[in-house]
Design a protein around this motif. Structure first.
Motif, PDB file in Angstrom:
ATOM      1  N   VAL A 155      50.823  23.912  58.912  1.00 13.21           N
ATOM      2  CA  VAL A 155      49.675  24.020  58.011  1.00 13.21           C
ATOM      3  C   VAL A 155      48.567  23.073  58.456  1.00 13.21           C
ATOM      4  CG1 VAL A 155      48.897  23.610  55.638  1.00 13.21           C
ATOM      5  CG2 VAL A 155      51.050  24.797  56.048  1.00 13.21           C
ATOM      6  N   SER A 156      48.954  21.834  58.788  1.00 17.67           N
ATOM      7  CA  SER A 156      47.961  20.858  59.251  1.00 17.67           C
ATOM      8  C   SER A 156      47.351  21.266  60.589  1.00 17.67           C
ATOM      9  CB  SER A 156      48.628  19.488  59.377  1.00 17.67           C
ATOM     10  OG  SER A 156      47.731  18.531  59.888  1.00 17.67           O
ATOM     11  N   TYR A 157      48.163  21.823  61.476  1.00 17.78           N
ATOM     12  CA  TYR A 157      47.673  22.228  62.800  1.00 17.78           C
ATOM     13  C   TYR A 157      46.575  23.282  62.682  1.00 17.78           C
ATOM     14  CZ  TYR A 157      47.726  24.688  67.311  1.00 17.78           C
ATOM     15  OH  TYR A 157      47.360  25.303  68.484  1.00 17.78           O
ATOM     16  N   TYR A 158      46.740  24.219  61.767  1.00 22.42           N
ATOM     17  CA  TYR A 158      45.743  25.282  61.607  1.00 22.42           C
ATOM     18  C   TYR A 158      44.595  24.878  60.688  1.00 22.42           C
ATOM     19  CZ  TYR A 158      48.784  28.539  64.086  1.00 22.42           C
ATOM     20  OH  TYR A 158      49.533  29.174  65.056  1.00 22.42           O
ATOM     21  N   GLY A 159      44.645  23.686  60.132  1.00 27.76           N
ATOM     22  CA  GLY A 159      43.515  23.194  59.360  1.00 27.76           C
ATOM     23  C   GLY A 159      43.431  23.698  57.933  1.00 27.76           C
ATOM     24  N   TRP A 160      44.533  24.191  57.385  1.00 24.65           N
ATOM     25  CA  TRP A 160      44.519  24.645  55.991  1.00 24.65           C
ATOM     26  C   TRP A 160      44.819  23.457  55.082  1.00 24.65           C
ATOM     27  CZ3 TRP A 160      48.216  28.390  58.568  1.00 24.65           C
ATOM     28  CH2 TRP A 160      47.505  29.451  59.172  1.00 24.65           C
ATOM     29  N   SER A 161      44.205  23.440  53.916  1.00 21.03           N
ATOM     30  CA  SER A 161      44.376  22.306  53.016  1.00 21.03           C
ATOM     31  C   SER A 161      45.231  22.628  51.802  1.00 21.03           C
ATOM     32  CB  SER A 161      43.005  21.796  52.545  1.00 21.03           C
ATOM     33  OG  SER A 161      42.296  22.828  51.868  1.00 21.03           O
ATOM     34  N   GLU A 162      45.427  23.904  51.485  1.00 24.45           N
ATOM     35  CA  GLU A 162      46.216  24.284  50.318  1.00 24.45           C
ATOM     36  C   GLU A 162      47.147  25.437  50.671  1.00 24.45           C
ATOM     37  OE1 GLU A 162      43.889  25.172  46.903  1.00 24.45           O
ATOM     38  OE2 GLU A 162      42.768  23.283  46.934  1.00 24.45           O
ATOM     39  N   VAL A 163      48.325  25.436  50.063  1.00 22.06           N
ATOM     40  CA  VAL A 163      49.255  26.545  50.244  1.00 22.06           C
ATOM     41  C   VAL A 163      49.822  26.926  48.881  1.00 22.06           C
ATOM     42  CG1 VAL A 163      49.908  25.765  52.553  1.00 22.06           C
ATOM     43  CG2 VAL A 163      51.285  25.078  50.598  1.00 22.06           C
TER      44      VAL A 163
END
Length: 930
Positions: A155-163
């Motif tokens: 998630v951090s690698y792709y730059g997303w902040s919420e899941v």
């Protein structure tokens, strides 16, 4: 009645099972508890049987004993799993492989602790099964702590902040999601919504539809699915029907999906179509010869009924791990024996529960210790436990499901993070978890696109983005509402709209004014409305200050800002004494003193050896003054011949050069540039004074002046409009106004009788405010940078804020005078040089005096001659060096003449010649002294 029948049935089963499990002395009993109709249960059963056969094929391994694994099918039932465990524990079982789920593991671990029978599981991987609480429960595969860490890294690698997470609400899946939340928080990400579904076999299509419908209306489009096979496939089936497997969605799935793909070949078309574009994790097992040989045996072992997955390899290695531990156990001279638990002795016989049959394994503690100390190479690679009882080098494959199967896009390991090379190739290198070293290959996302999804959308609930704007009364060039309409305009509005156009998606929005229309609103209150849900964002002239950044996220600043002081100024006209203005009075005084000091020092150093610094006292005084002040223009005529004098003079000339250049530059500025003066010298003079200070209503300047600079509120005067600024400054209501630079620039464009005093004493900017961790804030920041780079931001600024400026310039505090602090270093160097030169000179002179005039050795005349000796020293220091040399020669010849005359050996004419020379020398000496 039903309970009594069930307990009777359990006793019957226990009795029959006990008879079958009791084996001859040459058999070691091991139990296994799985649901053998599940994928992992079927694979594990075949793998454990193969391991049992391989171990028993070598009689020497267990010292001629046979390993016997008894299987119990829990059939998706926790209760039946507990029954099976009790059966094993009544029949002298030394270890149990299983259970399959964490629900049973939490219960059976208490039994294992009491009866000291090790339980080994490669599927009950709940990270909360602590080895401290459950020392006899051993996980022989990487637990879900590492799987959730891998997902957080992705998630951090792709730059997303919420899941958003979807999970079965049971011990293993629930606890795994809790760990995921912690790992995401460490990476400044978060779980925005948790969709809990009933346990695996109880979840219905209706349950899944209700939760997915909620998710569809939410912002996040990154979905983590942590379930088991039945629920997971149902979720994808429903998601396909709701359009959630199309562009824009991201699905990350735990290892259950990889077991389905590996063990079910080919996948049914309906399942294959519903999972395309999904990212899934699979436990990584390095390639090896033993692994390839076992894979080639698998079809024969399974009769082609099911494909091999990594948990089959872990099942095989778990049996071998137990066998190695048992071998060490027997080699240590231990035997298998059990002791009845005295606490259970009175609980058997008369009732249905035969608890008295449960016994403690005497060698359980040693066997557990052997298991944890075993190091071997299995089908899954090097196998041993870390000190915290986790598996060595936990790692996962990251696979991307495609229409024709899947592709491997990378790996994750606890050692090196994300990579495109197998983790075992990196173990010999230094660990590098920096963001620049993390890599994955290209992914085909749901919908068939390869471009990374944004990961979020505006909530699909029919609501526009509610944007709060300040209903300003003054400075309406920044934000204003056209009277009688809903039209909003201004510099800030145009910047926002221009940035919105650069976003790759539409942003439906609505501007909502905040304020009463009679005075400027409080900007802190306006921004705070975001936290209460009143506004989704705030657009306007909002300064980015500390107390606001604690509650919201700001975009990149789109204009620089900072607090400045505005005060009345008056023009300074040139006069006859303008040439004195470049230096402050103290600077003039210190400079004059140093001219005299340097002149005196040079005279002292040159007086005894340089004729140009000798003569009558009046002449010498004039020489000192002339020499020192003539150095100002480098026009001194006297030459310096001593080394110390030259050293002092060269340093002083350097100081004079700097002072002269600074004076010339400052005087040029004073005579050629319009000069403004003010009684206010800057923010420091305001702090130390007691004058009234104005500030703009609603600005953060009030709190800053009061809380940060400790200026009493009684000295602060609220002003609402530029006209109020001007009136208050003119009539003396306030001595100065403190406001942000953009407002002040507009104010000064129409009021040239005022000016900015000093420099900006804060540095900040204006930005658009959004809720904490809002992805829109990041995208808007990128858009603002684009506006700045392509010049559109400057064009908007010129449209609204460009005015004809006054000819006056900002004035600094005492900017028209050069202060002493700018030059004290030069004066210090010069002073040190003079002091050292004088010290060396006086030491040298005193040494010469002592050599020429030694002190009297007779004590009776010492006290009477001290004053005479001091006079002699002063005369010595005043005389020229050559005269003392001549005087010394004269005294020597007088002594010689006296000696010869006493002896009567000198000719008459020679004596007369010597007497004439002595008289002439005395006459010359007397003339010089006078």
């Amino acid at each position: 009645m039903n309970l009594a029948w069930l307990l009777s049935f359990w006793i019957l089963c226990t009795s029959s099972f006990s008879q079958g499990a009791l084996s001859p002395g040459g058999t070691v009993n091991v139990g296994a508890i799985f649901t053998f109709s599940s994928i992992n249960g079927r694979v594990a059963k075949i793998a454990m049987k193969a391991a049992e056969d391989d171990i028993n094929s070598d009689p020497s391994l267990l010292g001629g004993r046979k390993l016997s694994i008894y299987m119990h099918d829990s059939n998706f039932s926790g209760f039946m799993g507990i029954i099976g465990a009790l059966q094993f524990l009544e029949t002298d079982t030394v270890a149990v492989i299983g259970p399959q789920t964490a629900v049973m593991a939490h219960v059976l671990s208490h039994l294992a602790n009491e009866l000291q029978v090790p339980f080994l599981s490669f599927t009950a991987l709940d990270p909360t099964l602590s080895p401290l609480q459950f020392p006899y429960f051993i996980q022989t595969a990487p637990n879900d702590l590492f799987q959730m860490t891998a997902i957080a890294d992705m998630v951090s690698y792709y730059g997303w902040s919420e899941v958003t997470v979807v999970f079965n609400d049971d011990d293993q899946n629930r606890n795994g999601i809790n760990v995921l939340g912690d790992k995401l928080a460490e990476r400044r990400c978060k779980v925005s919504y948790k969709a809990a579904l009933p346990p695996d076999t109880k979840a219905t299509r209706s349950d899944v539809q209700d939760e997915l419908a909620k998710i569809l209306r939410m912002e996040s489009r990154v979905i983590v699915l942590n379930t088991f096979k039945i629920t997971g496939l149902l979720v994808f089936d429903v998601a396909k029907g709701l359009g959630m497997m199309e562009n824009g969605f991201v699905w990350i799935v735990t290892s259950w999906l990889s077991t389905v793909i590996d063990s079910t070949s080919p996948l049914p078309a309906k399942i294959a179509n519903s999972i395309q574009g999904v990212l899934a994790l699979r436990p990584h097992t390095p390639d090896s010869k033993r692994k390839r040989e076992f894979v080639s045996r698998w079809n024969q072992l399974s009769n082609g009924s099911i494909g091999l997955n990594p948990y089959g390899l872990y099942a095989y290695d778990t049996v071998w791990l137990l066998a190695h531990a048992l071998k060490s156990f027997f080699d240590q001279g231990n035997t298998i024996s059990f002791t009845n638990d005295s606490r259970l002795g009175g609980m058997g016989g008369g009732g249905y529960l035969n608890l008295g049959a449960l016994s403690i394994f005497d060698g359980g503690s040693q066997l557990r210790k052997n298991i944890l100390q075993t190091s071997m190479t299995g089908l899954t690679g090097p196998f041993r436990f870390n000190p915290d009882r986790s598996i060595l080098h936990p790692s996962y494959d990251i696979i991307n499901v495609l229409e024709t199967g899947y592709q491997q896009v990378g790996y994750w390991s606890n050692y090196s993070g994300l990579s495109v090379v197998p983790p075992e190739t990196l173990y010999g290198k230094a660990a590098n978890r920096s963001s620049s070293s993390q890599h994955l290959q290209s992914v085909v996302w749901p919908g068939g696109k390869t471009a990374k999804p944004r990961g979020w959308v505006f909530p699909n609930n029919g609501k526009e983005l509610q944007i709060g704007i300040p209903d300003r009364v003054s400075y309406r060039d920044f934000v204003s509402i056209v009277n009688g309409t809903n039209v909003v305009q201004g510099y800030c509005i145009d910047v926002f709209l221009a940035a919105i156009k650069l976003l790759p998606y539409a942003v439906p929005h609505k501007f909502i004014p905040y304020g009463d229309g009679h005075k400027n609103p409080s900007y802190y209150d306006l921004v705070y409305k975001i936290t209460t849900g009143v506004f989704d964002a705030v657009v306007g002239d909002s300064a980015i200050v500390t107390n606001r950044t604690k509650i919201v996220d700001f975009t990149q600043p789109y204009i620089e800002s900072g607090l400045v002081v505005v005060a009345p100024v008056k023009k300074q006209n040139s006069n006859a004494w303008a040439f004195l203005r470049p230096f402050s009075p103290l600077m003039w005084a210190v400079t004059a003193i140093f001219f005299l000091v340097v002149g005196a020092v040079v005279w002292i150093l040159e007086h005894r050896i340089n004729d140009e610094f000798r003569g009558p006292p009046r002449k010498q005084l004039v020489t000192i003054l002339w020499f020192s002040f003539s150095t100002l223009f480098f026009s001194h005529r006297e030459n310096t011949v001593s080394t110390l004098g030259r050293l002092v003079l060269i340093i002083w000339l350097f100081v004079v050069l700097i002072i002269n250049s600074s004076y010339t530059a400052s005087l040029t500025s004073i005579l050629t540039v319009q000069q403004l003066s003010s009684t206010i010298k800057g923010i420091d003079s305001l702090i130390t004074s007691n004058v009234q200070i104005g500030f703009q209503v609603g600005s953060f300047a009030e709190n800053y002046l009061n809380e940060e600079l400790s200026i009493a509120k009684t000295r602060l005067v609220a002003l609402g409009t530029p006209e109020e600024y001007a009136d208050a400054l003119k009539n003396g209501t306030v001595a100065a106004v403190v406001d942000e630079r953009p407002y002040v620039d507009l104010f000064l464009s129409e009021h040239c009788e005022f000016s900015i005093i000093g420099q900006e004493f804060t540095r900040s900017g204006w930005g658009f405010a959004f809720p904490r961790d809002s992805p829109l804030a990041i995208d808007m920041s990128t858009a603002i940078l684009q506006l700045s780079e392509n010049g559109d931001l400057q064009k908007i600024h010129d449209k609204w804020l460009r005015r004809k400026l006054c000819s006056s310039q900002d004035i600094g505090s005492s900017a028209d005078q050069l202060q002493l602090q700018s030059f004290w270093g030069l004066f210090l160097i010069c002073g040190i040089a003079c002091s050292l030169a004088l010290l060396i000179y006086f030491c040298t002179t005193f040494r010469q005096f002592s050599r020429h005039f030694p002190e009297e050795s007779d004590p009776s005349v010492q006290s009477s001659s001290r004053s005479k000796r001091l006079q002699t020293f002063l005369s010595f220091a005043d005389d020229k060096v050559e005269q003392w040399k001549t005087s010394k020669s004269k005294r020597k010849r007088e002594d010689e003449l006296s000696n010869r005359s006493g002896e009567g050996t000198m000719p008459g004419n020679e004596s007369e010649r010597i007497q004439r020379n002595i008289s002439q020398e005395r006459q010359n000496g007397d003339t010089w002294l006078h």
